[in-house]
Design a protein around this motif. Structure first.
Motif, PDB file in Angstrom:
ATOM      1  N   GLU A   1     -27.630  -8.421 -30.267  1.00  0.00           N
ATOM      2  CA  GLU A   1     -26.834  -9.300 -29.473  1.00  0.00           C
ATOM      3  C   GLU A   1     -27.601 -10.184 -28.420  1.00  0.00           C
ATOM      4  O   GLU A   1     -28.405  -9.339 -27.547  1.00  0.00           O
ATOM      5  CB  GLU A   1     -25.526  -8.947 -29.223  1.00  0.00           C
ATOM      6  N   PRO A   2     -27.214 -11.360 -28.058  1.00  0.00           N
ATOM      7  CA  PRO A   2     -27.875 -11.914 -26.914  1.00  0.00           C
ATOM      8  C   PRO A   2     -27.832 -11.442 -25.437  1.00  0.00           C
ATOM      9  O   PRO A   2     -28.754 -11.208 -24.812  1.00  0.00           O
ATOM     10  CB  PRO A   2     -27.434 -13.420 -26.991  1.00  0.00           C
ATOM     11  N   SER A   3     -26.707 -10.578 -25.460  1.00  0.00           N
ATOM     12  CA  SER A   3     -26.309  -9.892 -23.982  1.00  0.00           C
ATOM     13  C   SER A   3     -27.006  -8.667 -23.895  1.00  0.00           C
ATOM     14  O   SER A   3     -26.874  -8.002 -22.793  1.00  0.00           O
ATOM     15  CB  SER A   3     -24.837 -10.048 -23.906  1.00  0.00           C
ATOM     16  N   ALA A   4     -27.460  -8.226 -25.105  1.00  0.00           N
ATOM     17  CA  ALA A   4     -28.068  -6.876 -24.779  1.00  0.00           C
ATOM     18  C   ALA A   4     -29.292  -6.730 -23.739  1.00  0.00           C
ATOM     19  O   ALA A   4     -29.871  -7.833 -23.717  1.00  0.00           O
ATOM     20  CB  ALA A   4     -28.614  -6.287 -26.204  1.00  0.00           C
ATOM     21  N   SER A   5     -29.621  -5.649 -23.479  1.00  0.00           N
ATOM     22  CA  SER A   5     -30.889  -5.257 -22.464  1.00  0.00           C
ATOM     23  C   SER A   5     -31.940  -5.602 -23.311  1.00  0.00           C
ATOM     24  O   SER A   5     -32.080  -5.125 -24.394  1.00  0.00           O
ATOM     25  CB  SER A   5     -30.545  -4.316 -22.020  1.00  0.00           C
TER      26      SER A   5
ATOM     27  N   GLN B   1     -25.189 -13.710 -32.680  1.00  0.00           N
ATOM     28  CA  GLN B   1     -23.916 -13.526 -31.968  1.00  0.00           C
ATOM     29  C   GLN B   1     -23.259 -12.699 -33.064  1.00  0.00           C
ATOM     30  O   GLN B   1     -23.473 -12.407 -34.181  1.00  0.00           O
ATOM     31  CB  GLN B   1     -23.571 -14.901 -31.932  1.00  0.00           C
ATOM     32  N   SER B   2     -21.934 -12.414 -32.421  1.00  0.00           N
ATOM     33  CA  SER B   2     -20.954 -11.434 -33.024  1.00  0.00           C
ATOM     34  C   SER B   2     -20.418 -12.018 -34.396  1.00  0.00           C
ATOM     35  O   SER B   2     -20.403 -11.171 -35.089  1.00  0.00           O
ATOM     36  CB  SER B   2     -19.930 -10.949 -32.213  1.00  0.00           C
TER      37      SER B   2
ATOM     38  N   ARG C   1     -32.305  -9.503 -19.906  1.00  0.00           N
ATOM     39  CA  ARG C   1     -31.367  -9.585 -20.970  1.00  0.00           C
ATOM     40  C   ARG C   1     -32.130 -10.282 -22.001  1.00  0.00           C
ATOM     41  O   ARG C   1     -32.943 -11.115 -21.852  1.00  0.00           O
ATOM     42  CB  ARG C   1     -30.172 -10.275 -20.735  1.00  0.00           C
TER      43      ARG C   1
ATOM     44  N   ASP D   1     -31.255 -12.688 -24.213  1.00  0.00           N
ATOM     45  CA  ASP D   1     -31.030 -14.120 -24.087  1.00  0.00           C
ATOM     46  C   ASP D   1     -32.064 -14.905 -23.204  1.00  0.00           C
ATOM     47  O   ASP D   1     -32.188 -16.055 -22.956  1.00  0.00           O
ATOM     48  CB  ASP D   1     -29.856 -14.705 -24.071  1.00  0.00           C
ATOM     49  N   GLU D   2     -32.541 -13.920 -22.190  1.00  0.00           N
ATOM     50  CA  GLU D   2     -33.474 -14.456 -21.184  1.00  0.00           C
ATOM     51  C   GLU D   2     -34.970 -14.532 -21.367  1.00  0.00           C
ATOM     52  O   GLU D   2     -35.896 -15.341 -20.994  1.00  0.00           O
ATOM     53  CB  GLU D   2     -33.517 -13.827 -19.809  1.00  0.00           C
TER      54      GLU D   2
ATOM     55  N   ASP E   1     -35.820 -19.249 -28.281  1.00  0.00           N
ATOM     56  CA  ASP E   1     -34.606 -20.072 -29.168  1.00  0.00           C
ATOM     57  C   ASP E   1     -34.943 -21.053 -30.169  1.00  0.00           C
ATOM     58  O   ASP E   1     -33.970 -21.884 -30.753  1.00  0.00           O
ATOM     59  CB  ASP E   1     -33.840 -20.659 -27.993  1.00  0.00           C
TER      60      ASP E   1
END
Length: 235
Positions: free
Chosen positions: A15-19, A39-40, A89, A91-92, A96
């Motif tokens: 997921e994008p929010s994962a570390s 995404q979920s 994270r 997503d950082e 993309d």
């Protein structure tokens, strides 16, 4: 052959929010070099790979430029590099801009995409959702399945000889081929002149790939085009 025949499914994603630590651990534990970022709801938003961890502040490997060169680079690009080198994270640091493919795409299309975009894997997307992934390792497994087993077929010597001659005749590099072929108990002997040393290996490969060939012996002579001198590499 189509993508759906060789792709890996279900997909190991993150997921994008994962570390980034979670992403690194997952890649190492699964022995894969990249992960689709999903995404979920299954929507693909990016991809993260080993290359995204190369320029890191913690490793002392972030990009360095001389002062005058730094002056020429836009502040936006420098800021983007800072995020990539220090983000925590997924997503950082992910990319993309993702090149994707479809279930019905051919492997030829996949290879062209990989080569054109310099990527090692392509997410397989259907209706915006990730349904699989195809990587170089999947292509390798597909190749292994279709490679013929040596000695798997019993073919007569004359049939082997005619097949080798037909293969040589179909290749542009073997234009007006003067290569002679003799086959004895599955062992193919190639002799005669070639006019470019690179044709030697190509001719050997052509013979090796013919069903029933057990071995290939090389008696080809390279004729130097300008002088007409014959050169025997085994002499």
């Amino acid at each position: 052959m189509q993508v759906q025949a060789v792709m890996t499914s279900p997909v190991v994603g993150i997921e994008p929010s994962a570390s980034i630590a979670d992403a690194a651990r997952l890649m190492l534990s699964r022995k894969i070099s990249g992960l689709p970022v999903i995404q979920s709801d299954g929507t693909l938003v990016g991809i993260i790979s080993e290359g995204d961890f190369l320029r890191r502040g913690e490793l002392g490997t972030k990009r360095k430029r001389s002062r005058w060169l730094e002056f020429l680079v836009s502040p936006g690009k420098v800021a983007d590099e800072y995020v990539h080198a220090n983000g925590r994270r997924v997503d950082e640091v992910m990319s993309d801009s993702v090149v994707t493919t479809a279930r019905e795409a051919s492997l030829e299309d996949v290879v062209e995409l990989m080569a054109d975009h310099h990527v090692k894997r392509l997410p397989v997307v259907e209706n915006g959702k990730v349904v699989g992934i195809i990587a170089r390792s999947d292509l390798l497994r597909a190749l292994l399945r279709v490679l013929p087993e040596r000695d798997a077929t019993d073919v007569g010597d004359e049939q082997i000889r005619q097949s080798i001659l037909a293969e040589l005749a179909s290749q542009t590099w073997a234009r007006n081929s003067l290569i002679h072929v003799n086959v004895d108990k599955g062992v193919a002997e190639l002799s005669g002149p070639i006019f470019d040393e690179r044709e030697r290996q190509a001719a050997l490969v052509a013979a090796e790939n013919i069903a029933g060939v057990k071995a290939v012996t090389d008696h080809l002579l390279w004729v130097e085009p300008l002088s007409g001198m014959m050169i025997d590499p085994l002499a």
